[in-house]
Design a protein around this motif. Structure first.
Motif, PDB file in Angstrom:
ATOM      1  N   ARG A 106     -13.325  67.112 -34.520  1.00 42.53           N
ATOM      2  CA  ARG A 106     -13.421  66.203 -33.369  1.00 42.53           C
ATOM      3  C   ARG A 106     -13.002  64.790 -33.760  1.00 42.53           C
ATOM      4  NH1 ARG A 106     -16.803  62.479 -31.732  1.00 42.53           N
ATOM      5  NH2 ARG A 106     -18.350  62.886 -33.343  1.00 42.53           N
ATOM      6  N   LYS A 107     -13.466  64.337 -34.912  1.00 39.72           N
ATOM      7  CA  LYS A 107     -13.118  62.980 -35.354  1.00 39.72           C
ATOM      8  C   LYS A 107     -11.639  62.867 -35.730  1.00 39.72           C
ATOM      9  CE  LYS A 107     -17.719  61.542 -36.740  1.00 39.72           C
ATOM     10  NZ  LYS A 107     -18.595  61.067 -37.808  1.00 39.72           N
ATOM     11  N   ASP A 108     -11.077  63.942 -36.306  1.00 41.25           N
ATOM     12  CA  ASP A 108      -9.649  63.938 -36.611  1.00 41.25           C
ATOM     13  C   ASP A 108      -8.821  63.811 -35.337  1.00 41.25           C
ATOM     14  OD1 ASP A 108      -9.835  64.050 -39.357  1.00 41.25           O
ATOM     15  OD2 ASP A 108      -9.561  66.236 -39.481  1.00 41.25           O
ATOM     16  N   LYS A 109      -9.222  64.548 -34.277  1.00 44.89           N
ATOM     17  CA  LYS A 109      -8.514  64.472 -32.992  1.00 44.89           C
ATOM     18  C   LYS A 109      -8.626  63.076 -32.396  1.00 44.89           C
ATOM     19  CE  LYS A 109      -9.019  69.335 -31.729  1.00 44.89           C
ATOM     20  NZ  LYS A 109      -9.675  70.276 -30.801  1.00 44.89           N
ATOM     21  N   ALA A 110      -9.822  62.476 -32.466  1.00 40.74           N
ATOM     22  CA  ALA A 110     -10.015  61.130 -31.936  1.00 40.74           C
ATOM     23  C   ALA A 110      -9.173  60.122 -32.712  1.00 40.74           C
ATOM     24  CB  ALA A 110     -11.494  60.746 -31.994  1.00 40.74           C
ATOM     25  N   LEU A 111      -9.095  60.283 -34.009  1.00 39.50           N
ATOM     26  CA  LEU A 111      -8.291  59.388 -34.832  1.00 39.50           C
ATOM     27  C   LEU A 111      -6.802  59.539 -34.504  1.00 39.50           C
ATOM     28  CD1 LEU A 111      -8.266  57.344 -37.158  1.00 39.50           C
ATOM     29  CD2 LEU A 111      -8.106  59.273 -38.734  1.00 39.50           C
ATOM     30  N   ALA A 112      -6.360  60.775 -34.327  1.00 44.95           N
ATOM     31  CA  ALA A 112      -4.955  61.011 -33.979  1.00 44.95           C
ATOM     32  C   ALA A 112      -4.638  60.397 -32.614  1.00 44.95           C
ATOM     33  CB  ALA A 112      -4.663  62.504 -33.980  1.00 44.95           C
ATOM     34  N   GLU A 113      -5.554  60.529 -31.671  1.00 51.14           N
ATOM     35  CA  GLU A 113      -5.345  59.953 -30.330  1.00 51.14           C
ATOM     36  C   GLU A 113      -5.285  58.429 -30.410  1.00 51.14           C
ATOM     37  OE1 GLU A 113      -7.537  59.870 -25.949  1.00 51.14           O
ATOM     38  OE2 GLU A 113      -8.260  61.213 -27.515  1.00 51.14           O
ATOM     39  N   THR A 114      -6.158  57.830 -31.186  1.00 49.68           N
ATOM     40  CA  THR A 114      -6.178  56.376 -31.346  1.00 49.68           C
ATOM     41  C   THR A 114      -4.884  55.900 -32.008  1.00 49.68           C
ATOM     42  OG1 THR A 114      -8.578  56.446 -31.578  1.00 49.68           O
ATOM     43  CG2 THR A 114      -7.490  54.449 -32.340  1.00 49.68           C
ATOM     44  N   ALA A 115      -4.420  56.615 -32.999  1.00 50.61           N
ATOM     45  CA  ALA A 115      -3.172  56.244 -33.677  1.00 50.61           C
ATOM     46  C   ALA A 115      -2.000  56.349 -32.713  1.00 50.61           C
ATOM     47  CB  ALA A 115      -2.953  57.150 -34.892  1.00 50.61           C
ATOM     48  N   ALA A 116      -1.991  57.387 -31.880  1.00 53.36           N
ATOM     49  CA  ALA A 116      -0.903  57.548 -30.900  1.00 53.36           C
ATOM     50  C   ALA A 116      -0.926  56.412 -29.884  1.00 53.36           C
ATOM     51  CB  ALA A 116      -1.034  58.895 -30.201  1.00 53.36           C
ATOM     52  N   LEU A 117      -2.115  56.047 -29.386  1.00 52.05           N
ATOM     53  CA  LEU A 117      -2.223  54.941 -28.425  1.00 52.05           C
ATOM     54  C   LEU A 117      -1.778  53.621 -29.043  1.00 52.05           C
ATOM     55  CD1 LEU A 117      -5.603  55.777 -26.656  1.00 52.05           C
ATOM     56  CD2 LEU A 117      -3.310  55.858 -25.661  1.00 52.05           C
ATOM     57  N   LEU A 118      -2.133  53.391 -30.278  1.00 52.86           N
ATOM     58  CA  LEU A 118      -1.734  52.167 -30.966  1.00 52.86           C
ATOM     59  C   LEU A 118      -0.215  52.114 -31.123  1.00 52.86           C
ATOM     60  CD1 LEU A 118      -2.627  49.591 -32.428  1.00 52.86           C
ATOM     61  CD2 LEU A 118      -2.824  50.944 -34.515  1.00 52.86           C
ATOM     62  N   THR A 119       0.374  53.245 -31.484  1.00 52.22           N
ATOM     63  CA  THR A 119       1.836  53.314 -31.641  1.00 52.22           C
ATOM     64  C   THR A 119       2.517  53.065 -30.302  1.00 52.22           C
ATOM     65  OG1 THR A 119       1.555  54.922 -33.418  1.00 52.22           O
ATOM     66  CG2 THR A 119       3.734  54.757 -32.440  1.00 52.22           C
ATOM     67  N   LEU A 120       2.009  53.676 -29.231  1.00 54.63           N
ATOM     68  CA  LEU A 120       2.592  53.476 -27.911  1.00 54.63           C
ATOM     69  C   LEU A 120       2.475  52.023 -27.453  1.00 54.63           C
ATOM     70  CD1 LEU A 120       1.464  56.669 -25.958  1.00 54.63           C
ATOM     71  CD2 LEU A 120       3.790  56.021 -26.589  1.00 54.63           C
ATOM     72  N   SER A 121       1.313  51.424 -27.717  1.00 56.22           N
ATOM     73  CA  SER A 121       1.149  50.023 -27.297  1.00 56.22           C
ATOM     74  C   SER A 121       2.112  49.110 -28.056  1.00 56.22           C
ATOM     75  CB  SER A 121      -0.291  49.559 -27.471  1.00 56.22           C
ATOM     76  OG  SER A 121      -0.625  49.493 -28.833  1.00 56.22           O
ATOM     77  N   LYS A 122       2.365  49.384 -29.335  1.00 56.28           N
ATOM     78  CA  LYS A 122       3.305  48.577 -30.110  1.00 56.28           C
ATOM     79  C   LYS A 122       4.735  48.766 -29.597  1.00 56.28           C
ATOM     80  CE  LYS A 122       0.780  48.135 -34.438  1.00 56.28           C
ATOM     81  NZ  LYS A 122       0.790  48.409 -35.864  1.00 56.28           N
ATOM     82  N   LYS A 123       5.095  50.014 -29.230  1.00 56.75           N
ATOM     83  CA  LYS A 123       6.432  50.272 -28.697  1.00 56.75           C
ATOM     84  C   LYS A 123       6.608  49.588 -27.343  1.00 56.75           C
ATOM     85  CE  LYS A 123       7.574  54.630 -30.950  1.00 56.75           C
ATOM     86  NZ  LYS A 123       7.906  56.037 -30.761  1.00 56.75           N
ATOM     87  N   ALA A 124       5.554  49.663 -26.506  1.00 56.34           N
ATOM     88  CA  ALA A 124       5.630  49.022 -25.186  1.00 56.34           C
ATOM     89  C   ALA A 124       5.774  47.515 -25.347  1.00 56.34           C
ATOM     90  CB  ALA A 124       4.383  49.359 -24.374  1.00 56.34           C
TER      91      ALA A 124
END
Length: 166
Positions: free
Chosen positions: A137-155
């Motif tokens: 569960r924590k690995d999935k949450a970490l992966a989701e947070t990393a994806a959101l951070l990457t998307l926000s930087k690209k945006a």
């Protein structure tokens, strides 16, 4: 290297055995025999089934192997022979009876111990599964947070920084 007669070896080993139960260094000094020889003689005598405790004179400090040998030797004896055996070895009949009871109950304790260990193993397996679920569960949450951070930087790189975000 000196050669000792079997009678001499037997006499010296009797000093190591109960009721005298002298230590190897004491016998070596008294008899003028090296301690290495005495240790070898004691080992050979033990391999032949003799009871030669390695720790001092107190029977309660004997190894479990020595205690078990006493129990085996006295198992088929009648009361008179048993008493004579105990006197000869410097033991109390109560000690030997306690050792016998301990030997008899050893297997029962193993069964209880097995049941306890199985139960403990089941609890550990449940705990491991719970921790593995939490880790996933924590690995999935970490992966989701990393994806959101990457998307926000690209945006931000594409559209620039928004003043409302500050």
């Amino acid at each position: 290297m000196k050669r000792y007669s079997p009678e001499r070896k037997e006499a010296v080993l009797r000093k190591l055995a109960p009721p005298m139960s002298l230590t190897v260094p004491e016998v070596a000094e008294a008899e003028g025999i090296s301690t290495a020889s005495l240790y070898n003689w004691r080992r050979q005598a033990r391999e032949q089934g003799e009871i030669l405790p390695s720790r001092g004179s107190a029977p309660e400090q004997w190894s479990s192997e020595d205690k078990f040998r006493v129990v085996l030797e006295t198992a088929a004896m009648n009361e008179a022979a048993f008493s004579a055996y105990c006197r000869e070895r410097g033991l109390y009949p109560e000690q030997v009876e306690a050792w016998r009871a301990s030997c008899m109950s050893a297997n029962a304790k193993t069964g209880e111990h097995d049941a306890q260990s199985r139960q403990a193993r089941k609890q550990e397996q449940k705990r491991v599964k719970k921790l593995e679920r939490e880790l996933r569960r924590k690995d999935k949450a970490l992966a989701e947070t990393a994806a959101l951070l990457t998307l926000s930087k690209k945006a931000e790189a594409i559209w620039g920084r928004n003043d409302e975000d500050e």
